[in-house]
Design an enzyme around this catalytic site. Structure first.
Site, PDB file in Angstrom:
ATOM      1  CD  GLU A 268     -28.646  13.080  13.589  1.00 49.82           C
ATOM      2  OE1 GLU A 268     -28.083  12.424  14.485  1.00 49.82           O
ATOM      3  OE2 GLU A 268     -28.957  12.605  12.501  1.00 49.82           O
ATOM      4  CG  ASP A 272     -30.287  13.743   9.366  1.00 48.32           C
ATOM      5  OD1 ASP A 272     -29.228  13.133   9.578  1.00 48.32           O
ATOM      6  OD2 ASP A 272     -31.306  13.605  10.063  1.00 48.32           O
ATOM      7  CB  SER A 473     -27.699   9.803  11.853  1.00 50.17           C
ATOM      8  OG  SER A 473     -27.867   9.427  13.150  1.00 50.17           O
TER       9      SER A 473
END
Ligand SMILES: *[C@@H]1O[C@H](CO)[C@@H](O)[C@H](O)[C@H]1NC(C)=O
Ligand SMILES: *[C@@H]1O[C@H](CO)[C@@H](O)[C@H](O)[C@H]1NC(C)=O
Ligand SMILES: *[C@@H]1O[C@H](CO)[C@@H](O)[C@H](O)[C@H]1NC(C)=O
Ligand SMILES: *[C@@H]1O[C@H](CO)[C@@H](O)[C@H](O)[C@H]1NC(C)=O
Ligand SMILES: *[C@@H]1O[C@H](CO)[C@@H](O)[C@H](O)[C@H]1NC(C)=O
Length: 561
Positions: A268, A272, A473
């Site tokens: 994650e 990002d 995300s």
């Protein structure tokens, strides 16, 4: 008759709970099964709790935010400094005196405050905390090597301080669970040569040219992480060396706020940071992280507290985090929403992922279901980003709904005025295809606001390029990076940063965005809706918002003062 009675008795019950000092009578206090109970916390162990003091002039703050974010207002872009926000909303002397006096009378003197004076972070023993917050019982829990301390029962506070506090943090809310990013959903590995999303694909689809990169001196952007994850500088550098050809970019984060953990880099976190720096190319990037936190802290709340204590912040923050609205207390969500206003009025743009469960599903018992909105996605004062897929995964063609794209209507926040006409028009045009009304609340804030590709990204994690990474995300930092480049152009022209974008975005009525008109997102697997939530339509819809950015046009319309 039955329902009416139930409603009445519930509201009597709630108001008596409120009177007897429960600040968060509606907060979910159950610890999910995936956390293992370790035992009671020793009375002498130290806890760190966060006290959210009642602010003043929240209505004025809301009005100010409306004015500085509305492009038709004379005050558009006249953002406040942290100092000015502090003057406007800081708690009254009485509130500060009462709360501090109450803490001191329990021997609690080890407290840190923030610039705006509306949070106190105090250290105390478990024994003192349990006396201070009647009803609380602190236990330790563990999951995947992570431990935390939470109260197994709700707390209430003395009548004298009740009216001076919004809530106390560190008792109930759990750190977010990692999203299931690597799904390999539609394309099995056998599909072989499918395109997958890379920076080059994104920049081609959204028409970003080599010159669409940051140039201004003091522009910056940030991602915030709450998953005990850290990004790996080596992965980021590797990602940029593979995928960063053809546009000028940074390959390093300029500032890490918080302590990076040890161990493996999180997927994650890699996603990002790698993607915000690909669309927001050549822009100074910060990474907010908080491993190393105390076991009793709420990571998301920590980040909000931090924003209130830093006068120098990046203009754009993207966050991929969310909880079910119904698991959080209204007091908590309302206060966090005020924190979003405090950021917006300073000219900071907060972007949140809309979630990866479509409309969501809550089982109400008796075979009944409703959709399940997610917070902060449902806050009226953030920009919420949904997800899309390529219609043809082998070509950079037009986009359709990604069926996981989170969207719907809040049950907590009223529909803000900037979107009422838009959403009412949608409800009218889509009337014949809408899910049954009992599943959602058309008086609530509707989301998402905007979208971008969210399917089949390439990410470098632990030095290896990994395909099939998906979720909102991914779309959120992509949109965040683009807004940063637009901010950059604005700063060069001497214009203020975009700040809270929604009032301006809704006035564009879809101009400069690729409308997404195909596909539905998922919801409850029951007979009535059969897994189908809302569907994309021409213009705005609660699946992909207004659609995805056509960068040069979006830059042009958002640069006009
Ligand atoms: C806020 O910043 C001030 C000054 O930099 C510092 O003294 C204080 O401890 C900070 N507050 C918190 C809650 O960290
Ligand atoms: C932008 O992209 C779309 C679709 O990829 C394309 O049709 C269009 O010509 C491009 N250029 C501009 C300036 O919109
Ligand atoms: C990259 O950003 C710096 C400022 O941080 C600027 O001086 C430089 O011109 C930018 N490069 C390009 C190609 O725009
Ligand atoms: C702006 O520039 C100053 C001086 O280089 C730096 O200390 C500060 O962190 C920058 N602010 C942001 C928000 O990037
Ligand atoms: C619907 O949303 C409104 C706020 O917009 C709220 O006051 C109301 O309680 C919600 N209804 C339900 C059933 O959650």
């Amino acid at each position: 008759m039955n329902t009416l009675l139930l409603t009445l008795s519930l509201s009597v019950l709630f108001s008596s709970l409120v009177q007897s000092g429960y600040l968060e009578y509606d907060q979910d206090v159950l610890i999910p099964d995936d956390w293992t109970h370790v035992g009671r916390v020793e009375p002498t162990e130290e806890l760190e709790l966060t006290f959210a003091l009642k602010q003043q002039n929240v209505d004025l703050l809301e009005e100010k935010l409306r004015l500085v974010s509305d492009p038709d207002s004379a005050q558009y872009g006249k953002h406040l400094t942290l100092e000015e926000v502090s003057t406007l909303i800081c708690p009254s002397d009485l509130t500060q005196k009462v709360v501090r006096g109450w803490l001191q009378s329990h021997g609690i003197t080890n407290c840190l405050t923030v610039h705006t004076q509306d949070f106190l972070q105090c250290t105390m023993t478990a024994e003192v905390a349990e006396t201070l917050l009647s009803g609380s019982k602190f236990h330790r829990y563990t999951r995947d090597g992570q431990t935390l301390v939470r109260s197994s029962a709700p707390y209430f506070v003395h009548d004298d301080v009740h009216q001076h506090l919004d809530f106390v943090g560190g008792l109930h809310r759990l750190p977010p669970k990692g999203l299931d990013l690597s799904k390999g959903r539609k394309l099995k590995k056998s599909a072989g040569v499918h395109l997958g999303v890379t920076p080059a694909v994104l920049r081609a689809r959204y028409n970003m040219t080599v010159t669409d990169v940051g140039k201004a001196q003091n522009n910056s952007q940030a991602v915030a992480q709450f998953l005990e994850q850290y990004y790996s500088p080596a992965d980021l550098a590797e990602f940029m060396s593979i995928y960063g050809r053809g546009f000028l970019h940074h390959s390093q984060v300029d500032r890490v706020v918080g302590t990076q953990g040890a161990g493996k880099a999180g997927l994650e976190a890699s996603l990002d940071i790698e993607y915000i720096m690909s669309t927001g190319a050549n822009i100074s990037t910060w990474f907010f992280t908080n491993p190393g936190r105390h076991e009793s802290q709420e990571p998301f709340l920590q980040w909000m507290v931090l924003l209130s204590n830093m006068s120098d912040l990046p203009w754009v923050h993207t966050v991929s985090y969310g909880d079910d609205e119904d698991s959080l207390s209204a007091a908590y969500m309302t206060r966090i929403n005020t924190e979003f206003m405090k950021a917006g009025v300073r000219g900071i743009s907060l972007l949140f992922a809309s979630g990866d469960s479509g409309a969501g599903c809550k089982h109400l018992g008796g075979g009944k279901n409703s959709f399940r909105p997610s917070f902060p996605a449902s806050s009226p004062y953030v920009t919420t980003v949904g997800g899309t897929s390529f219609k043809n995964p082998f070509k950079i063609t037009y986009e359709v709904t990604d069926y996981i794209s989170g969207g719907g209507f809040s049950n907590v926040f009223k529909m803000p005025s900037y979107q009422t006409n838009t959403v009412e028009a949608y409800l009218k045009t889509a009337a014949s295809t809408l899910p049954p009304q009992s599943y959602y609340n058309t008086s609530g804030r509707a989301y998402p606001d905007i979208a971008a590709l969210s399917d089949n990204y390439w990410v470098v994690s632990n030095r290896v390029p990994i395909p099939w990474v998906s979720g909102t995300s991914a779309s959120t930092p992509v949109v965040g990076g683009m807004l940063s480049v637009i901010n950059d152009q604005r700063l060069l022209k001497g214009l203020p940063a975009l700040g809270f974008l929604n009032p301006r975005l809704y006035k564009l009525k879809g101009q400069a965005l690729f409308d997404v008109t195909e596909g539905c997102h998922l919801s409850c697997l029951d007979e009535k809706v059969q897994g189908k939530g809302f569907c994309a339509t021409p213009s705005w819809d609660p699946v992909t918002g207004w659609g995805t950015p056509n960068y040069p046009e979006l830059q042009a319309v958002l640069l006009a003062d």
